[in-house]
Scaffold this active site. Structure first.
Site: not given
Ligand SMILES: [Zn+2]
Length: 261
Positions: A172, A179, A226
């Site tokens: 990030h 996300d 994720e």
């Molecule tokens: Zn992430």
């Protein structure tokens, strides 16, 4: 099932203590060797040997920023001074690299046009903020215990490292990761079950230069599960990675000698 769990436990503990060779698996076959055993992609559709030589790999310079492999490893961390040029997304209070923000805007528009309401979790996160989050978590474990058990400082830091990325190890910070959730489904367990949404994203992300960075099935290579985390790598690489069912580690391993996870 029990045997599988034992095997996974062995593999996971081996992963934590020794470096493992990445062997390309892609959609089919094994993709990781640990102590002479090959971990096989659970979604493999048929048995094949390594597809490495059979694929038409893009002719790219792996050192370009868009391919940067950031992970919890001294060779792949960002320093606190790394700050990309970013700008704000038009409809969200989130920032993204100026090199890729237009592609992200278009990707989000497509998802919204499909009838989903998009929620953006983290996009660009600077080092200081990641450091603050990380310190907050290990301190909480140290101060209040972990699952009711008192832990020392080193243990608290190790435990925190498993649930929040250590400062400098989150992509990030590159400004190229985002996300993406469906509104009302941004709790991690709910998001993991929201397979229809992520199927749509996976079918369309490469068109905009994005890959699903941490798919569940590649967790042993990436270290994270994720499905909501998308990463910009450019259209050519993204199409190649998504069409062949790779993760960034497998892609990277093709271009960089002696790369281990
Ligand atoms: Zn992430």
């Amino acid at each position: 099932m029990a045997a599988l769990c034992v095997l996974l436990a062995v593999i996971v503990s081996a992963r934590m203590t020794s470096k493992s060779e990445v062997i390309l698996g892609g959609v089919q076959g094994g993709y990781l060797t640990i102590e002479n055993s090959i971990f096989t992609d659970p979604e493999a559709s048929e048995e094949t040997v390594s597809a490495d030589d059979e694929l038409d790999w893009p002719d790219i310079d792996i050192n370009e920023t868009q391919y940067s492999l950031i992970r919890d490893d001294p060779d792949h961390m960002l320093t606190s001074s790394y700050e990309p040029e970013t700008s704000k997304l038009s409809e969200y209070n989130a920032y993204f690299s100026v090199d890729a923000i237009d592609y992200l805007e278009d990707f989000i528009s497509l998802i919204n046009d499909e009838g989903y309401k998009v929620v953006i979790g983290s996009a660009y996160v600077n080092w200081a903020w990641q450091n603050k989050r990380f310190n907050g978590l290990w301190w909480q474990y140290y101060e209040y215990g972990y699952n009711g058990v008192k832990v020392d400082k080193d243990t608290a830091v190790e435990l925190a490292r498993k649930s929040v990325m250590f400062p400098g190890t989150s992509e990030h910070q590159l400004g190229l990761a985002v996300d993406i959730f469906e509104k009302g489904k941004n709790d991690s367990a709910v998001a993991k079950a929201n397979t229809e949404f992520y199927k749509f994203l996976n079918e369309n992300c490469a068109e905009y230069g994005f890959i699903q960075r941490f798919p569940t099935k590649k967790m042993l290579l990436t270290g994270w599960d994720e499905p909501w985390h998308y990463r910009y790598v450019g259209e050519e690489a993204a199409k190649f990675i998504m069409e062949n069912g790779l993760c960034l580690e497998e892609f990277y391993a093709h271009y960089v000698e002696d790369f281990y996870v």
